[in-house]
Design an enzyme around this catalytic site. Structure first.
Site, PDB file in Angstrom:
ATOM      1  N   LYS A  45     -52.058  18.173 -48.616  1.00 35.05           N
ATOM      2  CA  LYS A  45     -51.010  18.992 -49.222  1.00 35.05           C
ATOM      3  C   LYS A  45     -49.629  18.514 -48.799  1.00 35.05           C
ATOM      4  O   LYS A  45     -48.711  18.451 -49.597  1.00 35.05           O
ATOM      5  CB  LYS A  45     -51.218  20.456 -48.807  1.00 35.05           C
ATOM      6  CG  LYS A  45     -50.189  21.421 -49.375  1.00 35.05           C
ATOM      7  CD  LYS A  45     -50.314  21.543 -50.875  1.00 35.05           C
ATOM      8  CE  LYS A  45     -49.339  22.509 -51.487  1.00 35.05           C
ATOM      9  NZ  LYS A  45     -49.268  22.305 -52.948  1.00 35.05           N
ATOM     10  N   LYS A  74     -51.634  15.720 -62.640  1.00 36.40           N
ATOM     11  CA  LYS A  74     -52.488  16.890 -62.357  1.00 36.40           C
ATOM     12  C   LYS A  74     -53.943  16.574 -62.666  1.00 36.40           C
ATOM     13  O   LYS A  74     -54.838  16.841 -61.882  1.00 36.40           O
ATOM     14  CB  LYS A  74     -52.002  18.035 -63.230  1.00 36.40           C
ATOM     15  CG  LYS A  74     -51.780  19.374 -62.715  1.00 36.40           C
ATOM     16  CD  LYS A  74     -50.826  19.678 -61.627  1.00 36.40           C
ATOM     17  CE  LYS A  74     -50.482  18.670 -60.612  1.00 36.40           C
ATOM     18  NZ  LYS A  74     -49.301  18.937 -59.848  1.00 36.40           N
ATOM     19  N   ASN A 130     -50.525  15.260 -34.223  1.00 31.53           N
ATOM     20  CA  ASN A 130     -50.303  15.019 -35.640  1.00 31.53           C
ATOM     21  C   ASN A 130     -49.198  13.970 -35.726  1.00 31.53           C
ATOM     22  O   ASN A 130     -48.147  14.144 -35.119  1.00 31.53           O
ATOM     23  CB  ASN A 130     -49.868  16.352 -36.284  1.00 31.53           C
ATOM     24  CG  ASN A 130     -49.531  16.216 -37.746  1.00 31.53           C
ATOM     25  OD1 ASN A 130     -49.717  15.169 -38.337  1.00 31.53           O
ATOM     26  ND2 ASN A 130     -49.034  17.289 -38.336  1.00 31.53           N
ATOM     27  N   GLY A 131     -49.444  12.858 -36.405  1.00 33.81           N
ATOM     28  CA  GLY A 131     -48.431  11.806 -36.486  1.00 33.81           C
ATOM     29  C   GLY A 131     -49.048  10.463 -36.155  1.00 33.81           C
ATOM     30  O   GLY A 131     -50.273  10.314 -36.159  1.00 33.81           O
ATOM     31  N   GLU A 181     -55.458  14.123 -60.137  1.00 36.64           N
ATOM     32  CA  GLU A 181     -55.682  14.701 -58.808  1.00 36.64           C
ATOM     33  C   GLU A 181     -56.928  15.569 -58.754  1.00 36.64           C
ATOM     34  O   GLU A 181     -57.698  15.472 -57.809  1.00 36.64           O
ATOM     35  CB  GLU A 181     -54.475  15.568 -58.405  1.00 36.64           C
ATOM     36  CG  GLU A 181     -53.260  14.807 -57.972  1.00 36.64           C
ATOM     37  CD  GLU A 181     -52.153  15.754 -57.535  1.00 36.64           C
ATOM     38  OE1 GLU A 181     -51.608  16.470 -58.407  1.00 36.64           O
ATOM     39  OE2 GLU A 181     -51.833  15.792 -56.347  1.00 36.64           O
ATOM     40  N   TRP A 186     -56.698  14.223 -40.110  1.00 37.95           N
ATOM     41  CA  TRP A 186     -56.681  13.402 -41.329  1.00 37.95           C
ATOM     42  C   TRP A 186     -56.521  11.978 -40.835  1.00 37.95           C
ATOM     43  O   TRP A 186     -55.463  11.610 -40.320  1.00 37.95           O
ATOM     44  CB  TRP A 186     -55.506  13.838 -42.196  1.00 37.95           C
ATOM     45  CG  TRP A 186     -55.501  13.339 -43.599  1.00 37.95           C
ATOM     46  CD1 TRP A 186     -56.151  13.896 -44.661  1.00 37.95           C
ATOM     47  CD2 TRP A 186     -54.792  12.208 -44.120  1.00 37.95           C
ATOM     48  NE1 TRP A 186     -55.889  13.170 -45.793  1.00 37.95           N
ATOM     49  CE2 TRP A 186     -55.068  12.133 -45.502  1.00 37.95           C
ATOM     50  CE3 TRP A 186     -53.965  11.238 -43.546  1.00 37.95           C
ATOM     51  CZ2 TRP A 186     -54.537  11.142 -46.306  1.00 37.95           C
ATOM     52  CZ3 TRP A 186     -53.438  10.248 -44.361  1.00 37.95           C
ATOM     53  CH2 TRP A 186     -53.727  10.216 -45.728  1.00 37.95           C
ATOM     54  N   CYS A 224     -52.938  16.207 -40.783  1.00 38.90           N
ATOM     55  CA  CYS A 224     -53.474  16.920 -39.615  1.00 38.90           C
ATOM     56  C   CYS A 224     -52.830  18.295 -39.466  1.00 38.90           C
ATOM     57  O   CYS A 224     -51.673  18.489 -39.825  1.00 38.90           O
ATOM     58  CB  CYS A 224     -53.173  16.156 -38.343  1.00 38.90           C
ATOM     59  SG  CYS A 224     -53.747  14.474 -38.348  1.00 38.90           S
ATOM     60  N   ARG A 279     -54.353  21.672 -46.012  1.00 38.80           N
ATOM     61  CA  ARG A 279     -53.496  20.504 -45.789  1.00 38.80           C
ATOM     62  C   ARG A 279     -54.255  19.201 -46.006  1.00 38.80           C
ATOM     63  O   ARG A 279     -53.645  18.148 -46.161  1.00 38.80           O
ATOM     64  CB  ARG A 279     -52.949  20.531 -44.358  1.00 38.80           C
ATOM     65  CG  ARG A 279     -52.037  21.699 -44.082  1.00 38.80           C
ATOM     66  CD  ARG A 279     -51.744  21.822 -42.609  1.00 38.80           C
ATOM     67  NE  ARG A 279     -50.937  20.732 -42.114  1.00 38.80           N
ATOM     68  CZ  ARG A 279     -49.614  20.703 -42.129  1.00 38.80           C
ATOM     69  NH1 ARG A 279     -48.952  21.722 -42.617  1.00 38.80           N
ATOM     70  NH2 ARG A 279     -48.955  19.676 -41.646  1.00 38.80           N
ATOM     71  N   HIS A 307     -46.197  -1.048 -77.237  1.00 43.02           N
ATOM     72  CA  HIS A 307     -45.822  -2.245 -76.467  1.00 43.02           C
ATOM     73  C   HIS A 307     -46.896  -2.592 -75.442  1.00 43.02           C
ATOM     74  O   HIS A 307     -46.614  -3.261 -74.453  1.00 43.02           O
ATOM     75  CB  HIS A 307     -44.467  -2.026 -75.783  1.00 43.02           C
ATOM     76  CG  HIS A 307     -43.356  -1.794 -76.760  1.00 43.02           C
ATOM     77  ND1 HIS A 307     -42.878  -2.786 -77.584  1.00 43.02           N
ATOM     78  CD2 HIS A 307     -42.668  -0.665 -77.092  1.00 43.02           C
ATOM     79  CE1 HIS A 307     -41.917  -2.286 -78.365  1.00 43.02           C
ATOM     80  NE2 HIS A 307     -41.778  -0.996 -78.082  1.00 43.02           N
ATOM     81  N   GLU A 346     -46.391  14.663 -65.433  1.00 47.86           N
ATOM     82  CA  GLU A 346     -46.945  15.710 -64.569  1.00 47.86           C
ATOM     83  C   GLU A 346     -48.369  16.077 -65.027  1.00 47.86           C
ATOM     84  O   GLU A 346     -49.260  16.288 -64.198  1.00 47.86           O
ATOM     85  CB  GLU A 346     -46.016  16.936 -64.569  1.00 47.86           C
ATOM     86  CG  GLU A 346     -46.500  18.138 -63.780  1.00 47.86           C
ATOM     87  CD  GLU A 346     -46.709  17.890 -62.284  1.00 47.86           C
ATOM     88  OE1 GLU A 346     -46.364  16.811 -61.785  1.00 47.86           O
ATOM     89  OE2 GLU A 346     -47.264  18.784 -61.628  1.00 47.86           O
TER      90      GLU A 346
END
Ligand code: AGP
Length: 605
Positions: free
Chosen positions: A600, A484, A99-100, A487, A73, A2, A27, A503, A480
């Protein structure tokens, strides 16, 4: 997550808040809303979807000041018009954005409903506005404090009282809030990008603080009402840094910014005289650093992976046992905190809830922690109190690119510093300083060869699954690279230590499952060649990122990066994988800067 933005001043708040919401879009969010005071009453508009939807829905002549606005969000209650913020009390006098997460929202809701309050949303946040409205008539901050004392959970909130528009009240506990000090006007937001076009003078609120914000002043105090003293900071970047410029996407722009970002990370930190680095912010004398027996690095997502690279750099250069762990796991397993361990928290945003909670747990148990952080003045940076700012500049794309690279560079500086206090030779120190100085140009050279990556991307864009493998530091680069790709392209990408392939995962190698191999020309090069052969024997396509030179076996695509000092190679090997993820996502037509379901800065648990 948020986003909150607010304005009080002589101007119409609506365009300022709408622009602020756009700035906060990065965000991650699913709905947006705005409330302004106008002629003693509240005007509210909110809807599910993007800020541009909200813009279209704003009634004609929607004006007013002061005002608050929000991108949501979803946590409690699906994304919908009714669950979007702001939430208002039954009399439509107060508006609240939050927000929270309010953990005891269920119990508070039941109590308020028993008193006759009708709820208009499924959110936890709505209880806040009804609690505030239920307080005895008096100053708004007194009502907000009293309401917040009933609440268990995390919050950044802003409250507007249309009957008394001369002040807004904001408060924080676990969710970021920063005030922007203008000339006869004030702003606040979850982060300064929302208002940096208007002012660069900022004040960060601490957990448990409440601020009364007026046109010409602000006053901060604790939840109990004790006044706190704050001094403004000036942020170093301007609003241009937030724009895409000539690039189609922020991600691509941020990839291109890496050479300059690395220059900033290095600036003033290369200490040629003693073949070491100068890191004033770590505030630990050589004697104290000599007593460090272990290093533990904590972070989430890419910050954690950068920590894996950091751990290897520290072990190689300083010979101190070092290990990275996901901050979220660390804090839940009742960790043993050791006095001779140095803990390092890594975060781009400086606001990631799990990393912050890990730092707080560490401090509570007496651990020594320093931060490697991008966002200056952020909560994690302040909580650590010492560390290294990477100075990568604002990163808007949800995926980390330049901040990953700059964090790895910061670890290299730290490893060099620790190494030179111990046994790292002056000659080795010199070589590393040369190699660090050469990085920006080498990065530029890789970016200039983007076309080669575009070709490689075609192999991946047509598949559903991909493996990324490497050995030692190459494995962290593979991790990484896979993150990437996952995402931004939504392909299923999995990273494996190349040695582990046989394995298990080899069972899934097929002509439809390409493998990207990170293989510097180091001691393990021959072993990686064997890995290529194992994959090719199962007709799996192979793409490699490597150093210049002939490959003793055929592959489906290869990208060569220039060699650096071996310890720094991973920094260069990673960049083509960022471009690879970008081009696969582009070819698949994905929403690159704001991938689905991602935020974000993850400021909730
Ligand atoms: C990276 O591409 C991700 N968006 C994510 O993993 C990120 O690195 C993580 O959420 C940690 O964020 P931070 O660096 O702001 O703490």
């Amino acid at each position: 997550m948020c986003g909150i933005v607010g304005y009080i001043g002589k101007r119409d708040a609506v365009p300022i808040l709408m622009e602020g919401l756009q700035r906060l879009e990065y965000r991650g969010y699913d709905s947006a809303g705005i409330a302004v005071a106008h002629a003693g009453s509240l005007r509210v508009s909110k809807c599910q979807g993007k800020v541009r939807e909200l813009e279209k829905r704003l009634p004609a002549r929607f004006k007013g000041s002061p005002g608050i606005a929000h991108t949501r969000w979803a946590t409690h209650g699906e994304p919908s018009d009714r669950n979007a913020h702001p939430h208002c009390d039954s009399a439509n006098r107060f508006a609240v954005i939050h927000n929270g997460i309010i953990e005891n929202a269920g119990a508070l809701r039941t109590r308020l409903q028993a008193d006759g309050v009708l709820f208009r949303s499924d959110t936890d946040s709505e209880v806040l506005v009804h609690l505030i409205a239920a307080m005895p008539e008096g100053p708004l901050d007194v009502a907000v404090r009293a309401a917040l004392r009933l609440v268990v959970g995390t919050y950044g909130i802003a409250v507007l009282d249309a009957a008394r528009p001369e002040a807004l009240v904001v408060a924080r506990n676990g969710s970021p809030l920063v005030l922007g000090i203008g000339e006869h006007e004030m702003f606040f937001a979850s982060d300064a990008s929302a208002f940096v076009r208007h002012t660069r003078s900022v004040v960060h609120l601490d957990d448990g603080e409440v601020a009364v914000v007026r046109t010409d002043s602000f006053e901060t105090s604790t939840l109990e009402g004790d006044v706190t003293a704050k001094s403004p900071l000036t942020i170093a970047w301007s609003s241009e840094a937030l724009d895409k410029g000539a690039f189609a996407h922020h991600m691509r722009k941020e990839i291109a910014e890496q050479p300059d970002a690395v220059r900033r990370t290095l600036s003033g930190r290369l200490e040629r005289r003693f073949q070491t680095s100068h890191l004033g912010g770590i505030e630990l004398a050589a004697r104290e650093l000599l007593e460090v027996r272990r290093i533990k690095i904590l972070g989430c997502g890419s910050a954690y992976i950068a920590g894996c690279l950091g751990a290897q750099l520290i072990e190689q250069l300083a010979r101190i046992p070092a290990h990275a762990e996901a901050a979220s796991e660390f804090r839940y397993r009742n960790p043993v905190i050791e006095q001779d361990t140095l803990y390092i928290a890594v975060s781009q945003s400086g606001e990631t809830f799990d990393t912050l909670a890990a730092v707080q747990e560490l401090k509570r148990k007496g651990g020594r922690v320093l931060g490697i952080v991008n966002s200056v003045g952020s909560t994690i940076a302040r909580e650590c109190g010492r560390g290294i700012y990477i100075h990568a500049g604002p990163e808007i794309a949800v995926v980390s690119t330049k901040t990953f690279t700059c964090t790895a560079v910061a670890f290299a500086l730290l490893a060099l510093h620790l190494g030179r206090i111990r046994d790292l030779s002056t000659a080795h120190g010199d070589r590393l300083l040369d190699a660090l100085s050469a990085l920006p140009e080498q990065l530029e050279g890789i970016i200039a060869r983007e076309e080669e990556i575009q070709h490689m991307a075609r192999h991946l864009a047509s598949c559903e699954h991909a493996y990324f493998v490497g050995r030692a530091a190459g494995y962290a680069v593979a991790m990484e690279g896979a993150l990437k790709l996952k995402e931004v392209s939504y392909l299923h990408a999995e990273a494996y230590a190349a040695s582990e392939l046989k394995h298990g995962p080899l069972a899934l190698i097929s002509p439809e499952t390409p493998t990207v191999i990170v293989m510097p020309r180091d001691d393990l090069f021959r072993k990686n060649v064997s890995t290529i052969e194992e994959i090719r024997a199962r007709r799996g396509p192979v793409l490699v990122v490597t150093h210049p030179g002939d490959l003793p076996t055929p592959v489906d695509g290869a990208f060569e990066v220039p060699a650096s000092e071996p310890e720094l190679d991973p920094i260069l090997l990673n960049l083509p994988l960022q471009l690879l993820a970008y081009h696969v996502a582009l070819q698949k037509g994905r929403e690159i800067d704001q991938p689905r379901n991602l935020a974000k800065s993850v400021t909730v648990e």
